[in-house]
Design a protein around this motif. Sequence first.
Motif, PDB file in Angstrom:
ATOM      1  N   LEU A  50       0.862  -1.033   0.484  1.00 25.75           N
ATOM      2  CA  LEU A  50      -0.233   0.040  -0.412  1.00 25.75           C
ATOM      3  C   LEU A  50       0.626   0.880  -0.103  1.00 25.75           C
ATOM      4  CD1 LEU A  50      -2.935  -0.660   2.306  1.00 25.75           C
ATOM      5  CD2 LEU A  50      -3.215  -0.703   0.329  1.00 25.75           C
ATOM      6  N   ALA A  51       1.477   0.869   1.013  1.00 22.65           N
ATOM      7  CA  ALA A  51       2.761   2.901   0.859  1.00 22.65           C
ATOM      8  C   ALA A  51       3.347   2.674  -0.502  1.00 22.65           C
ATOM      9  CB  ALA A  51       3.879   2.202   1.782  1.00 22.65           C
ATOM     10  N   ARG A  52       3.716   1.913  -1.659  1.00 26.41           N
ATOM     11  CA  ARG A  52       4.309   1.796  -2.707  1.00 26.41           C
ATOM     12  C   ARG A  52       3.131   2.431  -4.047  1.00 26.41           C
ATOM     13  NH1 ARG A  52       8.833  -0.348  -3.902  1.00 26.41           N
ATOM     14  NH2 ARG A  52       8.059  -1.085  -5.743  1.00 26.41           N
ATOM     15  N   LYS A  53       1.944   1.698  -3.089  1.00 25.66           N
ATOM     16  CA  LYS A  53       0.887   1.944  -4.034  1.00 25.66           C
ATOM     17  C   LYS A  53       0.478   3.917  -4.133  1.00 25.66           C
ATOM     18  CE  LYS A  53      -3.633   2.353  -5.987  1.00 25.66           C
ATOM     19  NZ  LYS A  53      -4.882   3.622  -5.889  1.00 25.66           N
ATOM     20  N   LEU A  54       0.647   3.593  -2.758  1.00 28.45           N
ATOM     21  CA  LEU A  54      -0.003   5.597  -2.825  1.00 28.45           C
ATOM     22  C   LEU A  54       1.245   6.254  -3.056  1.00 28.45           C
ATOM     23  CD1 LEU A  54      -1.007   5.059   0.956  1.00 28.45           C
ATOM     24  CD2 LEU A  54      -2.234   5.803  -0.886  1.00 28.45           C
ATOM     25  N   ARG A  55       2.839   5.809  -3.270  1.00 30.45           N
ATOM     26  CA  ARG A  55       3.734   6.511  -3.465  1.00 30.45           C
ATOM     27  C   ARG A  55       3.683   6.507  -4.680  1.00 30.45           C
ATOM     28  NH1 ARG A  55       9.610   5.193  -3.091  1.00 30.45           N
ATOM     29  NH2 ARG A  55       9.721   7.628  -3.368  1.00 30.45           N
ATOM     30  N   VAL A  56       3.253   5.581  -5.520  1.00 30.86           N
ATOM     31  CA  VAL A  56       2.542   6.107  -6.988  1.00 30.86           C
ATOM     32  C   VAL A  56       1.587   6.874  -7.288  1.00 30.86           C
ATOM     33  CG1 VAL A  56       1.653   5.094  -9.190  1.00 30.86           C
ATOM     34  CG2 VAL A  56       3.550   4.030  -7.575  1.00 30.86           C
ATOM     35  N   ASP A  57       0.760   7.071  -6.927  1.00 31.13           N
ATOM     36  CA  ASP A  57      -0.560   8.038  -6.771  1.00 31.13           C
ATOM     37  C   ASP A  57       0.061   9.124  -6.144  1.00 31.13           C
ATOM     38  OD1 ASP A  57      -1.761   5.584  -7.021  1.00 31.13           O
ATOM     39  OD2 ASP A  57      -3.275   5.046  -4.736  1.00 31.13           O
ATOM     40  N   ALA A  58       0.839   9.649  -5.391  1.00 30.32           N
ATOM     41  CA  ALA A  58       1.152  10.744  -4.620  1.00 30.32           C
ATOM     42  C   ALA A  58       2.255  11.446  -6.286  1.00 30.32           C
ATOM     43  CB  ALA A  58       2.043  10.594  -3.740  1.00 30.32           C
ATOM     44  N   VAL A  59       3.347  10.552  -6.689  1.00 30.22           N
ATOM     45  CA  VAL A  59       3.789  10.857  -8.282  1.00 30.22           C
ATOM     46  C   VAL A  59       3.463  11.402  -9.549  1.00 30.22           C
ATOM     47  CG1 VAL A  59       5.828  10.308  -9.179  1.00 30.22           C
ATOM     48  CG2 VAL A  59       5.947   9.455  -7.723  1.00 30.22           C
ATOM     49  N   MET A  60       1.982  10.714  -9.580  1.00 36.68           N
ATOM     50  CA  MET A  60       0.794  11.048  -9.922  1.00 36.68           C
ATOM     51  C   MET A  60       0.835  12.334 -10.396  1.00 36.68           C
ATOM     52  SD  MET A  60       1.136   8.548 -12.931  1.00 36.68           S
ATOM     53  CE  MET A  60      -0.486   8.030 -13.410  1.00 36.68           C
ATOM     54  N   ALA A  61      -0.305  12.407  -9.204  1.00 40.63           N
ATOM     55  CA  ALA A  61      -0.183  13.781  -8.735  1.00 40.63           C
ATOM     56  C   ALA A  61      -0.127  15.283  -8.652  1.00 40.63           C
ATOM     57  CB  ALA A  61      -0.890  13.689  -7.315  1.00 40.63           C
ATOM     58  N   ARG A  62       1.618  14.596  -8.578  1.00 41.77           N
ATOM     59  CA  ARG A  62       3.134  15.856  -8.856  1.00 41.77           C
ATOM     60  C   ARG A  62       2.840  16.000 -10.106  1.00 41.77           C
ATOM     61  NH1 ARG A  62       9.019  14.729  -6.728  1.00 41.77           N
ATOM     62  NH2 ARG A  62       7.932  15.702  -4.236  1.00 41.77           N
ATOM     63  N   VAL A  63       2.882  15.045 -10.609  1.00 43.85           N
ATOM     64  CA  VAL A  63       3.442  15.520 -12.354  1.00 43.85           C
ATOM     65  C   VAL A  63       1.927  16.169 -12.870  1.00 43.85           C
ATOM     66  CG1 VAL A  63       3.164  14.523 -14.879  1.00 43.85           C
ATOM     67  CG2 VAL A  63       4.179  13.813 -13.068  1.00 43.85           C
ATOM     68  N   GLY A  64       0.450  16.287 -11.898  1.00 47.25           N
ATOM     69  CA  GLY A  64      -0.392  16.642 -12.826  1.00 47.25           C
ATOM     70  C   GLY A  64      -0.670  17.858 -12.309  1.00 47.25           C
ATOM     71  N   ALA A  65      -0.089  18.167 -10.535  1.00 47.31           N
ATOM     72  CA  ALA A  65       0.033  19.494  -9.931  1.00 47.31           C
ATOM     73  C   ALA A  65       1.302  21.016 -10.857  1.00 47.31           C
ATOM     74  CB  ALA A  65       0.006  19.656  -9.176  1.00 47.31           C
ATOM     75  N   ARG A  66       1.345  20.202 -12.128  1.00 42.46           N
ATOM     76  CA  ARG A  66       2.914  21.371 -12.688  1.00 42.46           C
ATOM     77  C   ARG A  66       1.953  21.464 -13.405  1.00 42.46           C
ATOM     78  NH1 ARG A  66       7.227  16.453 -14.502  1.00 42.46           N
ATOM     79  NH2 ARG A  66       6.555  16.025 -16.342  1.00 42.46           N
ATOM     80  N   VAL A  67       0.707  21.682 -14.389  1.00 41.66           N
ATOM     81  CA  VAL A  67       0.046  21.978 -15.017  1.00 41.66           C
ATOM     82  C   VAL A  67      -0.021  22.987 -14.892  1.00 41.66           C
ATOM     83  CG1 VAL A  67      -2.090  21.001 -16.715  1.00 41.66           C
ATOM     84  CG2 VAL A  67      -0.202  19.730 -16.040  1.00 41.66           C
ATOM     85  N   PRO A  68      -0.094  24.443 -15.643  1.00 42.31           N
ATOM     86  CA  PRO A  68      -0.449  25.728 -15.367  1.00 42.31           C
ATOM     87  C   PRO A  68      -2.607  25.521 -15.379  1.00 42.31           C
ATOM     88  CG  PRO A  68      -0.150  25.528 -17.248  1.00 42.31           C
ATOM     89  CD  PRO A  68       0.822  24.266 -16.784  1.00 42.31           C
ATOM     90  N   ALA A  69      -3.328  26.353 -14.617  1.00 40.61           N
ATOM     91  CA  ALA A  69      -4.295  26.245 -14.422  1.00 40.61           C
ATOM     92  C   ALA A  69      -5.057  26.919 -15.223  1.00 40.61           C
ATOM     93  CB  ALA A  69      -4.974  27.144 -12.922  1.00 40.61           C
ATOM     94  N   VAL A  70      -6.409  26.583 -16.346  1.00 39.61           N
ATOM     95  CA  VAL A  70      -6.928  26.653 -16.986  1.00 39.61           C
ATOM     96  C   VAL A  70      -7.812  28.441 -16.371  1.00 39.61           C
ATOM     97  CG1 VAL A  70      -9.123  27.123 -18.427  1.00 39.61           C
ATOM     98  CG2 VAL A  70      -7.654  24.906 -18.396  1.00 39.61           C
ATOM     99  N   ASP A  71      -6.998  29.432 -17.055  1.00 44.40           N
ATOM    100  CA  ASP A  71      -7.736  30.788 -16.422  1.00 44.40           C
ATOM    101  C   ASP A  71      -9.329  31.492 -16.951  1.00 44.40           C
ATOM    102  OD1 ASP A  71      -7.420  31.702 -19.334  1.00 44.40           O
ATOM    103  OD2 ASP A  71      -5.329  32.944 -18.231  1.00 44.40           O
ATOM    104  N   ALA A  72      -9.658  31.915 -16.431  1.00 42.60           N
ATOM    105  CA  ALA A  72     -10.476  32.790 -16.991  1.00 42.60           C
ATOM    106  C   ALA A  72     -11.033  32.653 -18.077  1.00 42.60           C
ATOM    107  CB  ALA A  72     -11.876  34.104 -16.060  1.00 42.60           C
ATOM    108  N   THR A  73     -10.021  33.373 -18.918  1.00 42.57           N
ATOM    109  CA  THR A  73      -9.916  33.996 -20.344  1.00 42.57           C
ATOM    110  C   THR A  73     -10.322  32.628 -21.916  1.00 42.57           C
ATOM    111  OG1 THR A  73      -9.571  36.125 -20.079  1.00 42.57           O
ATOM    112  CG2 THR A  73      -9.178  34.842 -22.463  1.00 42.57           C
TER     113      THR A  73
END
Length: 281
Positions: free
Chosen positions: A96-119
């Motif tokens: 489970l610790a390994r699986k949760l680390r995988v999830d955390a890495v994937m979330a880190r990769v996704g978080a580096r995408v800039p947010a879509v702005d209102a325009t």
Amino acid sequence: MNTRAYYELQAAQALFEKPCSALDEAQTRKMRAVAQRYLSIETAVLGSSEASGVCLPPGAVDEAFGEIAARYDSTTAFEDALDEAGLNPTSLRDALARKLRVDAVMARVGARVPAVDATAAEIFYYTHLERFRTPERRTARHILVTINEDFPDNHRDAASARINAIAARIAQRPERFAEQAMKHSECPTAMNGGLLGEVARGQLYPELEAALFALPEGGRSAVVESELGLHLLWCEQIHPERTVPWAEVRESLCKRLTEERARRETRQWLEDLLACAQAGS
């Protein structure tokens, strides 16, 4: 490998809702292929540079462990299932610790995408207006008397007489519709005065839909028959088709488009990562 046993257990449940030991030969092959895919992803993700420094929040493994244990009727049943899968509480926590680390890495990769702005979101809104149209809906109530030849009170003639008597009472006092539904309807909605809620086309039996959407606001139907039995319908309110205004969707659309962008980025990153791993093997 403990992690492989964990993924085989998860794949068996996800694919077939069975323990590994209950799978036939073809199911076992499918389960092992999926588990191997999970294991390949885990190995590639945890070996990536993005995995450096990723830490799990305190209690994350305990929470995941508890969620799995809660699926079983008893501690003994849980431990037996682990033993059957080649796991124990310690090895499960490690997996489970390994699986949760995988999830955390994937979330880190996704978080580096800039947010879509209102325009950008507003441009998307006006170029996809059809996605923001809501169909006409109607707030409706109904009364049901079933037809069942096994019960004298529900023989066709008796059921017809009963619902016609209800209709006559409502014709005299329309405000009694909900009361009559609570007293006489044989649908579970009777507990709420026969309320069906806001109904769009495609949600009711065809006969009921045709009758309901032909009514004016406040109108009541004649007796309508469906495969459930005999009905009376009341159209309390008509909610016309409309396009949801930009102001109402602005915040949620920016969030949704950002999440979609993050998923695409993460998926592409993972595909590239696996391709590199395969090329180097």
